[in-house]
Scaffold this motif. Structure first.
Motif, PDB file in Angstrom:
ATOM      1  N   HIS A 106       0.844  -1.203   0.000  1.00 40.76           N
ATOM      2  CA  HIS A 106       0.000   0.000   0.000  1.00 40.76           C
ATOM      3  C   HIS A 106       0.875   1.248   0.000  1.00 40.76           C
ATOM      4  CE1 HIS A 106      -2.635  -3.091   1.599  1.00 40.76           C
ATOM      5  NE2 HIS A 106      -3.640  -2.368   1.204  1.00 40.76           N
ATOM      6  N   HIS A 112       0.862   3.032  -4.883  1.00 38.16           N
ATOM      7  CA  HIS A 112      -0.480   2.434  -5.010  1.00 38.16           C
ATOM      8  C   HIS A 112      -1.511   3.557  -5.159  1.00 38.16           C
ATOM      9  CE1 HIS A 112      -4.255   0.481  -4.211  1.00 38.16           C
ATOM     10  NE2 HIS A 112      -4.381   1.097  -3.051  1.00 38.16           N
ATOM     11  N   ASP A 164      -6.568   5.637   1.008  1.00 34.53           N
ATOM     12  CA  ASP A 164      -5.999   4.682   1.971  1.00 34.53           C
ATOM     13  C   ASP A 164      -5.375   5.364   3.188  1.00 34.53           C
ATOM     14  OD1 ASP A 164      -6.674   2.137   1.140  1.00 34.53           O
ATOM     15  OD2 ASP A 164      -4.883   1.840  -0.093  1.00 34.53           O
ATOM     16  N   ASP A 176      -6.902   3.764   6.290  1.00 36.03           N
ATOM     17  CA  ASP A 176      -7.256   2.342   6.192  1.00 36.03           C
ATOM     18  C   ASP A 176      -6.935   1.638   7.503  1.00 36.03           C
ATOM     19  OD1 ASP A 176      -6.826  -0.563   5.641  1.00 36.03           O
ATOM     20  OD2 ASP A 176      -7.425   0.040   3.631  1.00 36.03           O
ATOM     21  N   LYS A 234      -6.175  -1.319   8.061  1.00 30.19           N
ATOM     22  CA  LYS A 234      -5.036  -2.241   7.984  1.00 30.19           C
ATOM     23  C   LYS A 234      -3.708  -1.521   8.250  1.00 30.19           C
ATOM     24  CE  LYS A 234      -5.892  -3.698   3.647  1.00 30.19           C
ATOM     25  NZ  LYS A 234      -7.124  -2.925   3.417  1.00 30.19           N
ATOM     26  N   ILE A 265     -15.479   2.293  -0.046  1.00 34.52           N
ATOM     27  CA  ILE A 265     -14.809   1.603  -1.156  1.00 34.52           C
ATOM     28  C   ILE A 265     -14.156   0.276  -0.812  1.00 34.52           C
ATOM     29  CG2 ILE A 265     -14.455   3.761  -2.446  1.00 34.52           C
ATOM     30  CD1 ILE A 265     -11.525   3.496  -1.902  1.00 34.52           C
ATOM     31  N   SER A 266     -13.848   0.016   0.452  1.00 33.34           N
ATOM     32  CA  SER A 266     -13.085  -1.189   0.799  1.00 33.34           C
ATOM     33  C   SER A 266     -13.847  -2.480   0.526  1.00 33.34           C
ATOM     34  CB  SER A 266     -12.730  -1.170   2.287  1.00 33.34           C
ATOM     35  OG  SER A 266     -11.431  -0.708   2.436  1.00 33.34           O
ATOM     36  N   PHE A 267     -13.083  -3.496   0.165  1.00 32.07           N
ATOM     37  CA  PHE A 267     -13.648  -4.833  -0.016  1.00 32.07           C
ATOM     38  C   PHE A 267     -13.915  -5.439   1.360  1.00 32.07           C
ATOM     39  CE2 PHE A 267     -13.202  -9.432  -0.385  1.00 32.07           C
ATOM     40  CZ  PHE A 267     -14.043  -9.708  -1.450  1.00 32.07           C
ATOM     41  N   ASP A 319      -9.452   1.471  -7.350  1.00 30.39           N
ATOM     42  CA  ASP A 319      -8.712   0.765  -6.289  1.00 30.39           C
ATOM     43  C   ASP A 319      -8.671  -0.735  -6.588  1.00 30.39           C
ATOM     44  OD1 ASP A 319      -7.359   0.569  -3.816  1.00 30.39           O
ATOM     45  OD2 ASP A 319      -9.219   0.222  -2.722  1.00 30.39           O
ATOM     46  N   GLY A 343      -1.387  -6.383  -8.809  1.00 33.70           N
ATOM     47  CA  GLY A 343      -2.194  -6.971  -7.731  1.00 33.70           C
ATOM     48  C   GLY A 343      -1.514  -8.194  -7.120  1.00 33.70           C
ATOM     49  N   ARG A 361       1.434  -6.966  -5.011  1.00 27.69           N
ATOM     50  CA  ARG A 361       0.963  -6.333  -3.769  1.00 27.69           C
ATOM     51  C   ARG A 361       0.510  -7.377  -2.760  1.00 27.69           C
ATOM     52  NH1 ARG A 361      -3.748  -2.835  -4.338  1.00 27.69           N
ATOM     53  NH2 ARG A 361      -3.143  -2.124  -2.272  1.00 27.69           N
ATOM     54  N   THR A 362      -0.164  -8.399  -3.264  1.00 28.05           N
ATOM     55  CA  THR A 362      -0.722  -9.395  -2.357  1.00 28.05           C
ATOM     56  C   THR A 362       0.381 -10.193  -1.665  1.00 28.05           C
ATOM     57  OG1 THR A 362      -2.660  -9.476  -3.733  1.00 28.05           O
ATOM     58  CG2 THR A 362      -2.337 -11.335  -2.275  1.00 28.05           C
ATOM     59  N   PHE A 375       1.966  -7.933   0.909  1.00 28.34           N
ATOM     60  CA  PHE A 375       1.135  -7.820   2.109  1.00 28.34           C
ATOM     61  C   PHE A 375       1.249  -9.086   2.953  1.00 28.34           C
ATOM     62  CE2 PHE A 375      -2.592  -8.152   4.744  1.00 28.34           C
ATOM     63  CZ  PHE A 375      -2.816  -6.847   5.177  1.00 28.34           C
ATOM     64  N   GLY A 376       1.115 -10.242   2.293  1.00 28.54           N
ATOM     65  CA  GLY A 376       1.188 -11.527   3.018  1.00 28.54           C
ATOM     66  C   GLY A 376       2.509 -11.647   3.772  1.00 28.54           C
ATOM     67  N   TYR A 419     -13.819 -12.265   6.737  1.00 31.48           N
ATOM     68  CA  TYR A 419     -12.745 -11.776   5.848  1.00 31.48           C
ATOM     69  C   TYR A 419     -11.634 -11.112   6.675  1.00 31.48           C
ATOM     70  CZ  TYR A 419     -10.418  -8.933   2.296  1.00 31.48           C
ATOM     71  OH  TYR A 419      -9.474  -8.336   1.493  1.00 31.48           O
TER      72      TYR A 419
HETATM   73  P1  ADP Z   1      -9.298  -2.646   0.225  1.00 28.24           P
HETATM   74  O1  ADP Z   1      -9.552  -1.372   0.966  1.00 28.24           O
HETATM   75  O2  ADP Z   1     -10.419  -3.081  -0.664  1.00 28.24           O
HETATM   76  O3  ADP Z   1      -8.805  -3.752   1.158  1.00 28.24           O
HETATM   77  P2  ADP Z   1      -6.646  -1.800  -0.448  1.00 28.24           P
HETATM   78  O4  ADP Z   1      -6.223  -0.767  -1.447  1.00 28.24           O
HETATM   79  O5  ADP Z   1      -6.501  -1.429   0.997  1.00 28.24           O
HETATM   80  O6  ADP Z   1      -8.114  -2.298  -0.780  1.00 28.24           O
HETATM   81  O7  ADP Z   1      -5.721  -3.046  -0.741  1.00 28.24           O
HETATM   82  C1  ADP Z   1      -6.029  -4.324  -0.392  1.00 28.24           C
HETATM   83  C2  ADP Z   1      -4.862  -5.176  -0.844  1.00 28.24           C
HETATM   84  O8  ADP Z   1      -4.069  -5.558   0.280  1.00 28.24           O
HETATM   85  C3  ADP Z   1      -5.335  -6.503  -1.400  1.00 28.24           C
HETATM   86  O9  ADP Z   1      -5.759  -6.389  -2.709  1.00 28.24           O
HETATM   87  C4  ADP Z   1      -4.099  -7.342  -1.248  1.00 28.24           C
HETATM   88  O10 ADP Z   1      -3.136  -7.018  -2.192  1.00 28.24           O
HETATM   89  C5  ADP Z   1      -3.633  -6.873   0.114  1.00 28.24           C
HETATM   90  N1  ADP Z   1      -4.250  -7.721   1.137  1.00 28.24           N
HETATM   91  C6  ADP Z   1      -5.236  -7.415   1.987  1.00 28.24           C
HETATM   92  N2  ADP Z   1      -5.548  -8.476   2.777  1.00 28.24           N
HETATM   93  C7  ADP Z   1      -4.714  -9.475   2.391  1.00 28.24           C
HETATM   94  C8  ADP Z   1      -4.514 -10.830   2.801  1.00 28.24           C
HETATM   95  N3  ADP Z   1      -5.237 -11.354   3.767  1.00 28.24           N
HETATM   96  N4  ADP Z   1      -3.575 -11.569   2.158  1.00 28.24           N
HETATM   97  C9  ADP Z   1      -2.831 -11.029   1.190  1.00 28.24           C
HETATM   98  N5  ADP Z   1      -2.980  -9.750   0.746  1.00 28.24           N
HETATM   99  C10 ADP Z   1      -3.903  -8.979   1.342  1.00 28.24           C
END
Ligand code: ADP
Ligand code: NI
Length: 219
Positions: free
Chosen positions: A32, A36, A66, A69, A71, A105-107, A127, A136, A139-140, A143-144, A167
């Motif tokens: 993030h 981003h 963000d 956010d 997180k 907007i967040s998932f 986003d 993507g 980023r994932t 984050f992990g 979630y």
């Molecule tokens: P949102 O607000 O919809 O969560 P963000 O811009 O804050 O969107 O970004 C979310 C991103 O953070 C995800 O698309 C992924 O790349 C990362 N992320 C969030 N949770 C996880 C997770 N549990 N495992 C891996 N990546 C995660």
């Protein structure tokens, strides 16, 4: 000059917003980072070019989306976004509009909200586009790693249709995040423009997973 190029205009407000987020996200390394928000801002401008909407509100919401956010920051009631907007002399009406958009907007799995404005829909799509495709994927995994998650667990059973609570509580591997979120996003885009932009990025994730499993010896 660099700031003007990234914000797509020389309007000083957006340059100030870019500088504000650059400082706020200086130590952020979990997917993030500052760029981003810059990519989301660019996506939002590209979508708005075809879909319309109030570009001032869209750009401000995208740049600040963000900043508070859960997180990333321990802030209450959009403290960071409001701090910037107040210092920039933005009216309280616009501040409320932007904070309302950001709040939607967040998932959140099955509890994800469809924004109630065109501007919110565009920023949400922008986003989401940065959550899929090659960026993507990168980023994932970033984050992990930052949260000490396993990259992949061959014994894991992937879950779908999670509620917001489930979630947020998920401790699955990074690959499981594809099933909990990333692969669902193409069908959740609000605008036709973003649906079109999502197609190739989605296909790229499918190819990535095919190759990933192949290298791991999974049938
Ligand atoms: P949102 O607000 O919809 O969560 P963000 O811009 O804050 O969107 O970004 C979310 C991103 O953070 C995800 O698309 C992924 O790349 C990362 N992320 C969030 N949770 C996880 C997770 N549990 N495992 C891996 N990546 C995660
Ligand atoms: Ni984001």
């Amino acid at each position: 000059m660099v700031v003007a190029m990234m914000s797509g205009t020389s309007d000083p407000l957006f340059d100030d917003a870019v500088r504000f987020i650059k400082e706020l996200f200086r130590d952020e390394h979990s997917g993030h980072d500052f760029y981003h928000s810059i990519r989301v801002h660019k996506n939002a401008i590209d979508i708005a070019e075809r879909e319309g909407g109030d570009l001032y509100v869209i750009r401000l919401s995208a740049l600040l989306h963000d900043c508070d956010d859960r997180k990333l920051f321990d802030s209450q009631d959009f403290d960071n976004a409001r701090r910037f907007m107040t210092s920039a002399g933005i009216s309280s009406d616009i501040q409320e509009t932007v904070c309302h958009i950001i709040s939607q907007i967040s998932f959140k799995g099955k509890d994800t909200v469809v924004p109630d404005s065109l501007e919110g829909k565009i920023v949400q799509d922008a986003d989401r586009l940065d959550a899929i495709g090659a960026v993507g994927i990168a980023r994932t995994f970033a984050f992990g790693g930052s949260r000490g998650r396993m990259m992949y667990d061959p014994d894991e059973i992937y879950r779908k249709d999670l509620s917001a609570e489930e979630y947020y509580a998920s401790t699955g591997s990074t690959v499981s995040h594809f099933y909990e979120k990333l692969l669902l996003l193409k069908d959740m885009m609000n605008t036709d423009t973003a649906k079109e932009m999502a197609r190739e990025r989605h296909e790229f994730m499918i190819s990535f997973l095919d190759e990933f499993y192949r290298e791991c010896g999974r049938q």
